[in-house]
Motif scaffolding. Structure first.
Motif, PDB file in Angstrom:
ATOM      1  N   THR A  32       6.126   2.471  -9.419  1.00 29.37           N
ATOM      2  CA  THR A  32       5.737   3.566  -8.540  1.00 29.37           C
ATOM      3  C   THR A  32       6.339   3.336  -7.152  1.00 29.37           C
ATOM      4  O   THR A  32       6.796   4.270  -6.491  1.00 29.37           O
ATOM      5  N   MET A  33       6.356   2.096  -6.753  1.00 31.91           N
ATOM      6  CA  MET A  33       6.928   1.747  -5.454  1.00 31.91           C
ATOM      7  C   MET A  33       8.461   1.787  -5.504  1.00 31.91           C
ATOM      8  O   MET A  33       9.112   2.342  -4.633  1.00 31.91           O
ATOM      9  N   THR A  34       9.002   1.187  -6.559  1.00 35.38           N
ATOM     10  CA  THR A  34      10.456   1.066  -6.664  1.00 35.38           C
ATOM     11  C   THR A  34      11.143   2.430  -6.716  1.00 35.38           C
ATOM     12  O   THR A  34      12.205   2.615  -6.144  1.00 35.38           O
ATOM     13  N   ASN A  35      10.507   3.372  -7.426  1.00 34.46           N
ATOM     14  CA  ASN A  35      11.154   4.679  -7.543  1.00 34.46           C
ATOM     15  C   ASN A  35      11.280   5.380  -6.194  1.00 34.46           C
ATOM     16  O   ASN A  35      12.086   6.287  -6.037  1.00 34.46           O
ATOM     17  N   PHE A  36      10.475   4.931  -5.235  1.00 31.71           N
ATOM     18  CA  PHE A  36      10.621   5.475  -3.889  1.00 31.71           C
ATOM     19  C   PHE A  36      11.275   4.463  -2.948  1.00 31.71           C
ATOM     20  O   PHE A  36      10.969   4.390  -1.761  1.00 31.71           O
ATOM     21  N   MET A  66       3.607   4.676   1.882  1.00 31.27           N
ATOM     22  CA  MET A  66       2.950   5.766   2.583  1.00 31.27           C
ATOM     23  C   MET A  66       2.651   6.925   1.631  1.00 31.27           C
ATOM     24  O   MET A  66       1.595   7.569   1.713  1.00 31.27           O
ATOM     25  N   ILE A  67       3.559   7.185   0.710  1.00 31.98           N
ATOM     26  CA  ILE A  67       3.342   8.276  -0.244  1.00 31.98           C
ATOM     27  C   ILE A  67       2.117   7.992  -1.103  1.00 31.98           C
ATOM     28  O   ILE A  67       1.241   8.833  -1.279  1.00 31.98           O
ATOM     29  N   SER A  75      -1.225   0.195  -0.413  1.00 33.21           N
ATOM     30  CA  SER A  75      -0.108  -0.351  -1.196  1.00 33.21           C
ATOM     31  C   SER A  75       0.401  -1.687  -0.681  1.00 33.21           C
ATOM     32  O   SER A  75       1.059  -2.415  -1.411  1.00 33.21           O
ATOM     33  N   LEU A  76       0.120  -2.023   0.563  1.00 42.25           N
ATOM     34  CA  LEU A  76       0.616  -3.331   1.015  1.00 42.25           C
ATOM     35  C   LEU A  76      -0.097  -4.466   0.299  1.00 42.25           C
ATOM     36  O   LEU A  76       0.376  -5.589   0.316  1.00 42.25           O
ATOM     37  N   TYR A  77      -1.215  -4.146  -0.353  1.00 40.04           N
ATOM     38  CA  TYR A  77      -1.929  -5.173  -1.121  1.00 40.04           C
ATOM     39  C   TYR A  77      -1.513  -5.202  -2.586  1.00 40.04           C
ATOM     40  O   TYR A  77      -2.005  -6.017  -3.354  1.00 40.04           O
ATOM     41  N   GLY A 134      -7.198  -9.679   2.269  1.00 39.77           N
ATOM     42  CA  GLY A 134      -7.619 -10.256   0.998  1.00 39.77           C
ATOM     43  C   GLY A 134      -6.473 -10.434   0.019  1.00 39.77           C
ATOM     44  O   GLY A 134      -5.325 -10.109   0.324  1.00 39.77           O
ATOM     45  N   PRO A 135      -6.798 -10.975  -1.155  1.00 34.90           N
ATOM     46  CA  PRO A 135      -5.755 -11.229  -2.154  1.00 34.90           C
ATOM     47  C   PRO A 135      -5.111  -9.935  -2.645  1.00 34.90           C
ATOM     48  O   PRO A 135      -5.685  -8.857  -2.491  1.00 34.90           O
ATOM     49  N   SER A 136      -3.950 -10.074  -3.255  1.00 34.46           N
ATOM     50  CA  SER A 136      -3.250  -8.899  -3.771  1.00 34.46           C
ATOM     51  C   SER A 136      -4.009  -8.318  -4.957  1.00 34.46           C
ATOM     52  O   SER A 136      -4.759  -9.016  -5.629  1.00 34.46           O
ATOM     53  N   VAL A 137      -3.795  -7.039  -5.177  1.00 39.45           N
ATOM     54  CA  VAL A 137      -4.502  -6.346  -6.257  1.00 39.45           C
ATOM     55  C   VAL A 137      -3.499  -5.763  -7.242  1.00 39.45           C
ATOM     56  O   VAL A 137      -2.318  -5.599  -6.920  1.00 39.45           O
ATOM     57  N   LYS A 138      -3.978  -5.471  -8.434  1.00 41.47           N
ATOM     58  CA  LYS A 138      -3.088  -4.953  -9.469  1.00 41.47           C
ATOM     59  C   LYS A 138      -3.503  -3.545  -9.873  1.00 41.47           C
ATOM     60  O   LYS A 138      -4.311  -3.360 -10.777  1.00 41.47           O
TER      61      LYS A 138
END
Lengths: 485, 1058
Positions: B923-927, B859-860, B910-912, B877-881
């Motif tokens: 970036t995700m893990t730190n939150f 969400m952030i 971010s869910l993708y 769709g497919p995941s993105v990097k």
């Protein structure tokens, strides 16, 4: 702790928070310092229900911190430490069934039609007063043999890398449990307000991959996870300001941010905001303290010489060993180095030479360096991989060449420093370095012992998750009293 | 435990000492002991926490044959004493043992490390005094629809939820908070329902709407937004342990995004939780399942898979089933069923047998414990998206049209051939064969120069082979000592499609390596086609034995005759993907090895007659070797296996020609000599067939659940170990629960239906509690994942049950439940708390205020993208990097590198974001994002300096700041004050207070003068990030606005939902 006293303390703390309004100083300690309880109740949902370890240390610690030199991929015990002179006469003979005992093998060699014995081609020698046997591959370690406690009877339960290394790191084969550094961080907190409690560093290329969860916090709050120091880019992720922002601009930024957040704090009254303000200040301090730590320019020439030429190259095992010393000097509780590349299924003689030439000198230098600074007595150094290797050859056996498969039933790790008897060898294996014949040491036992050295009773360091109290040593673990000073 | 002996009576003094301590403590806490104790709320937690480990369901650990987890045990008569006698403290052994001055007698024993507090002893005393009423553990009693309690402040009530909340508040002497300001409310509900903040226009619409249902309109709009499905799916992915890699040490890629698409769509079309459950757990077992229902079962294939070399597959096959049992148990039942893997549950009435009976439901999948390293592990299906289904249909249509068109011309074709044949000068007709995607052709006639290889001509090694009469003109004779090296050609790997075609002649005892590109050593890596004992063997080897494929034909070649051999491989990395044809006929194959997990490409030449060591050199004759970089069709192989030249076929009487000869004749005629209309029709046919095949090949797959024929036996595993099977068990619901309703099958489908049966005491409670947690930050049961006796009791038990029964009565309508929660007065409260309330209820368990807590990682980031205008709202769709610091993958796993995307894919929600289990996006893990190794229910919310560093320095947020700065400048023409107010509102949904506004204005001028003095710095800052900056804007101004925007994105209020 006495619930009455605990309650009184809480009461005092609450008064303090009410009176001081934002209580910056105290809240600032929450991440780095062991001060769970000082954090007033907040929406940080990880502080709920779990009480802090006011009772730690449970007894007088023998060491203040640990440096763990993890040798990922599993070094061959019989080429390095577990000397088996009688094997030389049995070269290429079939591993006797009486030794193999039908125990399970990996899918890589279980279908081999022959299991020829491959004695080491390396020379062994006794060193120092202790007479510890060490292979010619590790001449520098030989010089500090009298500091070492060689445990030759380590054994584990897993036969493949991921479950085995996960087991070593967390006490469970499957992912999801906290790593040992996280447990220590959770139990002891930090002794340094500018640096993380638990630092991980990686070196070596090729070989088996590693995974972030090896220093992860599992079900413990993420603040206890290891911070990986990197050799490329920022030593800590996102540490550096973006291009165009210098520390001066950053300071302006933080001043305005703090003021804006304080306005919000006054309006909303949520103590979480004061914690956040403090964390920004901490981040700012880390921007200075971490580069100071990782820039080794201030080390004198003879130190680099001691650790070897690689120690000037960031990202090498040698350089990480030097950083490990700098970290423990700053009282970081748990420093773990992971060196990759020990998985020698084929061409063991040549590859193990590469590995030992990269790691032998710095490992020994670290012990010497700690000792000369008077830090070895209070720092426990551990060296070892996730399992051992087979005496039988994987693939083709020639006079110069052989490979070895995974072997969980015995292998060697060594300990040195804080609280550990120096210059001893503990545990024995059979003539083939295949089964343990004396004093088996399970991974849980090693964990119990490491925690013990830090003054933690391993059965008492627990965290309630999914309805039960978990601990690093699961439901097992015996402290190895015999190797303690 | 020491045997229970005759107890020693306690002196009065002892007891009163305890009382006085307790009284003092309770006074200090400002609480009075609750007058009416309930067993489940007050007593059971003490027993489970301190006693049940030794006196509970686990028969192995049980001491003194005493159970305190059952009614029978607790009130049992032990001969000369009883454990609890209602109303009789003196004679109740339980109480006496707690206060015994004798250390050997006192419980819990010292050795357990557990301690009971004076308060807890006091509670037990009160309970016994009050008659010791007993209750079954609350969560095992099916929820009953609670009657609304009577409350005083009825004006406050908006819906059913509020009765229960208000009742509790009134009992506690508290008042609900005022309704939150409208800006706060729309921001809160927008974030909660869509994961994104409201736009200024949406805020204005709401502010200006004076109708009574203004808020409801907002809620309805949000629930109808496609962003709703994304928001809900993101949380579900944590439970479902979704990832884009398989985990464990190799952690190779897998493709499960079609399952994610399904989840998003299921939420958006408001699939009932009942169907949501059944389709994910057993969609494959429904009658005539749709593609969507099959895709849904990916839920229980999302667990990790181990592809490590040398693992023992049986060991991990067990782990996968265990994961499914644990995940299903956690997600639907909220129980720690996993404990039963090794032993009877220590706290809840679940035996080890119960665990393995559940295990049996998930143990019938045709899967291998060793996962595929790169890609999906069987069973998987092709899962075209809606668009792809359309395209497939069109391609199919086109192909059918082409088939029809061509078949309409059939009679014309035969006629035309006859005519041509009569006119043609047979000697002048060149021969031909299949030319499409032919990359090399070695005719082996007379010399090596005539070969049509694109590489330099070959050379004989270890001696020359003579040219001898071949099947077509000449061929080569090998004598088992030398080979033909042909250099760097046919460098295929395991994702490639390729084919070989050749003629072979051997004597009965001859054979060896026909063709290869492999190490020239026994069992070397690479690929080879071998004749051994007159059977054709195909080897694709990375590491011999455990990372290799070997297939072999069942039928032997006829010796002393020329045989045509064709081998095709379709790039699927399985033995199934290999076909061998002899003389145009597809051969039955034996799979000797089928465990290829890595590329088998090697730096070796392509060889005819060699490779795989000296012992394996070919002995026999070889002719006309062709290499294709595609998987040939059987039609094409038919033509290749026809040795007769066109000239020779034409010489045969048309009535005497074999079908393959006719096929070859027609093909070559159509390709070279036919009238244009016929050729065009034929080429169109070939083209449409190829297009269809190629497109079909590009369609994503997804791993699914599937039942194998028959029932795989399930055994209780001693200590949970795969190699220690004990008693055999069959699929069965744990005995503590209501049985499977009549008519339901005893399989996964039955289990799924049982979970969402109205009688199930847990599923609805567990589900509504999780949704509640999404909005309030706490569950009504704090332990979302544990509703067992070790879990937290509900703060509002009647509310929980009311919501659960509402959910069931609404036919498990998820959107309706969301709406019910967010429409309540409880939800709409302001989150402000004064000091008194905050210290009284720090965690907001009583709900005397609205929620306020830090947002989750996704969400952030999504919010930053949204308010900077960068967000790309593409569904599914497919995941993105997106951005990630360089080298993170490589430094711990050498052979993989993160290839960051460009353009739109940097700004998807971010869910993708590509989720690699062993190296999470920092970036995700730190939150506190879950690593997704296993099912995770609770999102942690820590507060760390790493979060500050991320928000200040991560390019994601720095670029978003610059874009937000641009928005302020470009979307507001006017004073900087107005621009800053606009930016502030974008970030917080409200206008700044004067003090805030002043600070923003001051900060802008500070930054502006800084960047005016440091123009190089300004330029650096505003060029950071891939998105081009607006070159028309003044650099220093933009840098200054970007810095203020950075302040906004770092504000506590902005990363907090309040």
């Amino acid at each position: 702790m006495d619930p009455f006293k605990e309650h009184q303390q809480n009461l005092t703390r609450r008064l303090f928070f009410n009176r001081s309004g934002i209580s910056l100083g105290s809240a600032a300690l929450t991440w780095m310092l062991h001060n769970e309880k000082a954090q007033s109740k907040s929406t940080d949902n990880t502080t709920q229900t779990q009480t802090a370890h006011t009772d730690i240390p449970h007894f007088k610690p023998r060491a203040k911190r640990i440096i763990y030199l993890f040798q990922s991929g599993a070094p061959s015990q019989m080429d390095l430490f577990d000397f088996k002179p009688t094997l030389q006469g049995r070269r290429a003979t079939e591993l006797p069934d009486s030794i193999r005992r039908g125990q399970r093998l990996t899918g890589m060699t279980s279908k081999q039609d022959s299991f020829p014995v491959a004695p080491t081609i390396f020379q062994f020698k006794q060193h120092g007063q202790s007479g510890n046997w060490i292979s010619e591959l590790m001449p520098h370690l030989g010089e500090v043999a009298d500091q070492l406690c060689l445990i030759k009877s380590m054994h584990t339960e897993a036969i493949n890398h991921d479950p085995a290394i996960t087991f070593f790191q967390t006490g469970a084969q499957l992912a999801g449990r906290p790593s040992m550094g996280s447990w220590i961080s959770y139990g002891m907190g930090s002794a340094n307000s500018d640096l993380p409690t638990f630092v991980a560093m990686v070196s070596g290329s090729g070989g088996q991959p590693l995974y972030d969860r090896l220093w992860g916090s599992g079900f413990l709050p993420t603040r206890y996870q290891g911070t990986k120091f990197r050799s490329v880019g920022d030593p800590v992720l996102f540490l550096a300001n973006p291009p165009g922002i210098n520390q001066n601009a950053r300071r302006h930024f933080l001043d305005y941010l703090t003021e804006l957040n304080q306005l919000k704090l006054q309006q909303a009254g949520d103590p979480e905001i004061s914690t956040r303000i403090a964390q920004y200040e901490m981040a700012y301090r880390m921007q200075t303290s971490v580069p100071e730590l990782t820039k080794t320019d201030d080390e004198p020439e003879h130190i680099f010489e001691m650790y070897g030429p690689d120690s000037r190259k960031p990202g090498t095992f040698a350089s990480n060993c030097l950083l490990a010393r700098r970290l423990v000097e700053r009282n970081v509780r748990f420093v773990q180095l992971f060196h990759r590349g020990w998985d020698h299924h084929t061409k063991l003689p040549s590859t193990i030479r590469d590995l030992t030439s990269a790691t032998d000198q710095p490992s020994a230098a670290l012990l010497k360096d700690l000792k000369q600074r008077g830090l070895l007595d209070e720092t426990l150094v551990v060296w070892g991989g996730e399992f051992g290797r087979t005496v039988y050859c994987q693939g083709r056996l020639t006079t110069e060449d052989y490979g070895r498969d995974h072997h969980p039933r015995c292998f060697t790790v060594w300990l040195a420093g804080g609280g550990i008897k120096a210059g001893i060898s503990y545990g024995k294996t059979d003539d083939y370095s295949y089964n343990i014949t004396e004093n088996p040491v399970h991974v849980h036992d090693l964990h119990a012992t490491l925690l013990h050295c830090l003054g933690i009773e391993h059965t008492q360091l627990t965290y309630k998750y999914q309805g039960r109290r978990h601990r690093l040593t699961d439901v097992a673990g015996n402290v190895l009293q015999d190797i303690l000073v | 435990m020491v045997p229970i002996k005759q107890r020693k009576k306690l002196t009065r003094g002892c007891v009163s000492g305890l009382f006085s301590l307790f009284t003092l403590t309770s006074l200090l806490q400002g609480q009075t002991p609750t007058p009416d104790l309930t067993f489940n709320q007050d007593i059971r937690p003490i027993l489970t926490d301190l006693c049940i480990q030794c006196h509970g369901p686990d028969s192995v650990q049980r001491k003194a044959s005493l159970r305190l987890d059952t009614e029978d045990g607790l009130f049992s008569d032990r001969g000369d004493y009883r454990i609890v006698i209602p109303g009789n403290l003196e004679e109740s052994e339980l109480f006496q043992r707690l206060i015994s001055p004798d250390e050997d007698q006192r419980m819990p024993p010292e050795s357990s490390g557990l301690k009971i507090s004076p308060e807890q002893i006091h509670l037990i005393q009160k309970w016994i005094e009050q008659g010791a009423p007993w209750q079954q553990h609350w969560s095992f009693i099916p929820p009953k629809r609670a009657v609304f309690p009577s409350v005083r402040n009825t004006n406050w009530i908006r819906n059913g939820i509020d009765y229960f909340v208000l009742k509790r508040l009134e009992t506690e002497g508290l008042h609900p908070a005022n309704e939150a300001a409208r800006e706060t409310l729309i921001r809160r509900v927008s974030l909660d329902l869509t994961g994104l903040p409201p736009s200024p226009e949406e805020i204005d619409t709401f502010l200006l709407d004076n109708t009574p249902d203004a808020f409801e309109k907002v809620v309805d709009r949000l629930l109808a937004s496609p962003r709703y499905g994304e928001r809900m799916a993101e949380r579900w992915m944590d439970l479902a342990r979704y990832a884009d890699t398989s985990g464990y040490q190799n952690d190779g890629p897998r493709y499960m995004w079609r399952w994610r698409d399904w989840v998003i769509s299921a939420y958006n079309r408001n699939l009932s939780f009942r169907d949501f459950t059944i389709e994910q757990l057993a969609g494959d077992m429904l009658e005539n399942p749709t593609l969507d229902q099959l895709i849904a079962t990916g839920f229980n294939r999302n667990h990790r898979g181990n592809a490590e070399g040398g693992i023992i597959p049986e060991e991990f096959a067990v782990e996968y089933v265990v994961d499914r049992v644990e995940t299903t148990g956690t997600v639907w039942l909220g129980l720690t069923i996993g404990c039963g893997r090794c032993h009877d549950h220590k706290f809840d009435p679940l035996s080890q047998k119960d665990f393995y009976q559940l295990f049996a439901y998930f143990n019938n999948i045709p899967e291998n414990g060793r996962a595929v390293k790169e890609g999906n592990s069987p069973p998987f299906i092709k899962a075209p998206t809606t668009d792809q289904q359309q395209i497939l249909k069109q391609l199919e249509l086109k192909q059918n049209q082409a088939e029809r068109h061509f078949s309409d011309l059939r009679s014309q074709l035969s006629h035309s051939i006859l005519q041509w044949q009569a006119d043609a000068i047979p000697t002048a007709i060149p021969d031909g064969s299949i030319a499409d995607q032919l990359i090399a052709h070695y005719a082996l006639d007379d010399n090596l120069d005539e070969s049509k290889s694109r590489t330099p001509p070959g050379a004989f090694q270890d001696g020359d082979s003579p040219f001898v009469p071949g099947r077509i003109k000449q061929g080569l004779l090998f004598n088992g000592r030398h080979y033909l090296g042909l250099g760097d050609i046919a460098n295929f790997s395991y994702f490639d499609s390729f084919s070989f075609s050749m003629w072979v002649f051997t004597e009965p005892n001859q054979g060896g390596t026909l063709i290869s590109r492999m190490k020239d050593e026994h069992h070397g890596s690479g690929y080879s086609v071998v004749v051994e004992n007159q059977k054709i063997q195909v080897n694709l080897i990375q590491r011999w034995l455990d990372d290799a494929i070997r297939v072999e034909t069942v039928a032997a070649l006829n010796p002393q005759r020329w045989s045509h051999i064709a081998v095709t491989y379709d790039g699927t990395r399985t033995a199934q993907g290999i076909s061998v044809y002899v003389n145009g006929k597809s051969q039955e194959l034996i799979f000797h090895l089928d465990g290829l997990n890595q590329s088998f490409a090697v730096d070796e030449p392509f060889r005819i007659g060699g490779g795989g060591g000296l012992e394996g050199r070919f002995h026999g004759r070889v002719d006309d070797v062709r290499i294709y970089d595609k998987s040939l069709t059987s039609d094409e192989i038919t033509i290749l296996s026809t040795a007769e030249s066109l000239h020779e076929i034409l010489a045969i009487d048309p009535g005497q020609r074999s079908d393959p000869q006719i096929a070859k004749l027609e093909h070559l005629y159509l390709m070279q000599f036919a009238p244009e209309s016929l050729t065009a029709s034929y080429l169109t046919l070939l083209k449409t067939r190829k297009e269809y095949r190629q497109f079909y090949r590009s369609i994503p797959t997804v791993m699914v659940m599937k039942e194998q024929p028959g029932i795989r036996d399930t055994f209780i595993l001693d200590r949970g170990q795969y190699d220690k099977p004990g008693t055999k068990v069959t699929a069965k619901i744990p005995t503590v629960f209501h049985p499977l309703p009549k008519g339901l099958p005893a399989n996964r489908l039955g289990l799924a239906a049982w979970l969402v049966d109205a009688e199930n005491p847990l599923t609805a409670r567990v589900a509504v509690n999780r949704y509640w947690n999404m909005y309030f930050g706490n569950g009504l049961v704090a332990t979302l994942e544990d509703f067992g006796s070790q879990g937290s009791p509900p703060t509002h038990p009647h509310l929980l049950d009311w919501l659960a029964t509402e959910f069931i009565h609404s036919n498990w309508n998820i959107k309706e439940l969301q709406k019910l929660i967010v429409m309540s007065a409880t939800y709409r409260q302001s989150s402000y708390a004064n000091n008194a309330l905050r210290s009284r209820d720090p965690e907001n368990l009583l709900l005397a205020r609205g929620p306020r807590h830090r947002m989750a990682a996704a969400m952030i980031r999504d919010q930053a993208l949204a308010i900077s205008g960068l967000l790309v709202e593409r569904l599914g769709g497919p995941s993105v990097k997106p951005y990630q610091p360089e080298g993170l993958w490589k430094e711990i796993a050498t052979d993989t590198d993160y290839e960051q995307d460009r353009g739109d894919n940097l700004y998807r929600r971010s869910l993708y974001t590509y989720w690699k289990r062993t190296v999470n996006n920092p970036t995700m893990t730190n939150f506190d994002a879950s690593p997704r190794e296993t099912c995770t229910v609770i999102q942690q919310r820590t507060n760390t300096p790493l979060q500050a560093l991320t928000l200040m320095n991560d390019i994601t947020f720095v670029e978003a700041s610059r874009m937000l700065g641009e928005r302020m400048i470009k979307e507001v023409s006017g004073t900087s004050a107005a621009r800053l107010a606009y930016g502030f509102r974008l970030a917080t949904s409200r206008f700044p207070e004067p003090a805030e506004h002043t600070l923003l204005i001051n900060s802008l001028s500070t930054f502006l003068s800084h960047f005016q003095e440091n123009s190089a710095a300004a330029e650096q800052l505003i060029n950071h990030g891939d998105h081009p900056r607006d070159e028309t804007l003044d650099k220093a101004t933009l840098a200054a606005y970007a810095s203020v925007a950075g302040l906004l994105l770092n504000l506590d209020e902005v990363i907090t939902k309040e």
